[in-house]
Motif scaffolding. Structure first.
Motif, PDB file in Angstrom:
ATOM      1  N   LYS A  30       0.872  -1.176   0.000  1.00 55.65           N
ATOM      2  CA  LYS A  30       0.000   0.000   0.000  1.00 55.65           C
ATOM      3  C   LYS A  30       0.906   1.222   0.000  1.00 55.65           C
ATOM      4  N   GLN A  51       1.645   4.701   6.177  1.00 54.14           N
ATOM      5  CA  GLN A  51       0.704   4.854   5.063  1.00 54.14           C
ATOM      6  C   GLN A  51       0.008   6.214   5.194  1.00 54.14           C
ATOM      7  N   ILE A  52       0.759   7.253   4.862  1.00 52.71           N
ATOM      8  CA  ILE A  52       0.290   8.623   5.061  1.00 52.71           C
ATOM      9  C   ILE A  52       0.370   9.455   3.781  1.00 52.71           C
ATOM     10  N   THR A  53       0.353   8.796   2.636  1.00 56.04           N
ATOM     11  CA  THR A  53       0.621   9.483   1.369  1.00 56.04           C
ATOM     12  C   THR A  53      -0.509  10.405   0.888  1.00 56.04           C
ATOM     13  N   LYS A  54      -1.696  10.276   1.406  1.00 58.06           N
ATOM     14  CA  LYS A  54      -2.800  11.136   0.947  1.00 58.06           C
ATOM     15  C   LYS A  54      -2.661  12.565   1.445  1.00 58.06           C
ATOM     16  N   HIS A  55      -2.130  12.737   2.651  1.00 61.89           N
ATOM     17  CA  HIS A  55      -2.023  14.078   3.232  1.00 61.89           C
ATOM     18  C   HIS A  55      -0.596  14.612   3.310  1.00 61.89           C
ATOM     19  N   PRO A  90      -7.869   8.392  11.539  1.00 59.82           N
ATOM     20  CA  PRO A  90      -8.469   8.527  10.214  1.00 59.82           C
ATOM     21  C   PRO A  90      -9.262   9.828  10.088  1.00 59.82           C
ATOM     22  N   ASP A  91      -9.194  10.414   8.894  1.00 55.06           N
ATOM     23  CA  ASP A  91     -10.055  11.558   8.600  1.00 55.06           C
ATOM     24  C   ASP A  91     -11.399  11.042   8.088  1.00 55.06           C
ATOM     25  N   ASP A  93     -12.379  10.484   5.228  1.00 57.98           N
ATOM     26  CA  ASP A  93     -12.221   9.554   4.102  1.00 57.98           C
ATOM     27  C   ASP A  93     -11.387   8.330   4.487  1.00 57.98           C
ATOM     28  N   ASP A  94     -11.152   8.149   5.782  1.00 60.58           N
ATOM     29  CA  ASP A  94     -10.372   7.036   6.313  1.00 60.58           C
ATOM     30  C   ASP A  94      -8.897   7.111   5.918  1.00 60.58           C
ATOM     31  N   GLU A  95      -8.394   8.316   5.684  1.00 64.67           N
ATOM     32  CA  GLU A  95      -6.975   8.540   5.387  1.00 64.67           C
ATOM     33  C   GLU A  95      -6.289   9.023   6.663  1.00 64.67           C
ATOM     34  N   VAL A  96      -5.046   8.636   6.859  1.00 60.59           N
ATOM     35  CA  VAL A  96      -4.346   8.898   8.112  1.00 60.59           C
ATOM     36  C   VAL A  96      -3.909  10.361   8.241  1.00 60.59           C
TER      37      VAL A  96
END
Length: 112
Positions: A30, A51-55, A90-91, A93-96
């Motif tokens: 992931k 796994q923090i790539t979204k933010h 999680p935010d 959208d379930d992103e860290v």
């Protein structure tokens, strides 16, 4: 939700660390970022895969203070050994989203 004792809580060693290096980890199953976190004189530098790539982008993480569990056994994440668990929530959208000290706190400081 099950309850734990205060002694159970005290067994989890959560400390302030400062990210000193961050790199993309494209080989991870992931999307993740490899982190090198300084916990000061007592614990030194430890590695983590997060796994923090979204933010977060690696370049924006260097210098950031984070909270991490430092007394889990090392864990193999692909070809990388993760030595600590950097904490997040999680935010919508379930992103860290990383847990960080709200004020300036010394690296290596233990949460209690």
């Amino acid at each position: 939700m099950s309850e734990i004792s205060f002694d159970d809580f005290l067994a989890v060693d959560i400390r302030v660390g400062q990210i000193i290096r961050a790199e993309p980890y494209p080989e991870a199953r992931k999307p993740a970022i490899k982190l090198w976190v300084n916990f000061g004189d007592a614990l030194g530098e430890k590695k983590s895969s997060a796994q923090i790539t979204k933010h977060y982008q690696p370049e924006m993480l260097v210098g950031k203070k984070v909270m991490a569990v430092v007394n889990f056994p090392p864990r193999q994440i692909g070809k990388f050994i993760s030595e600590v668990l950097v904490l997040g929530v999680p935010d919508q959208d379930d992103e860290v989203v990383l847990l960080v000290p709200d004020k300036d706190a010394p690296i290596g400081g233990r949460m209690y």
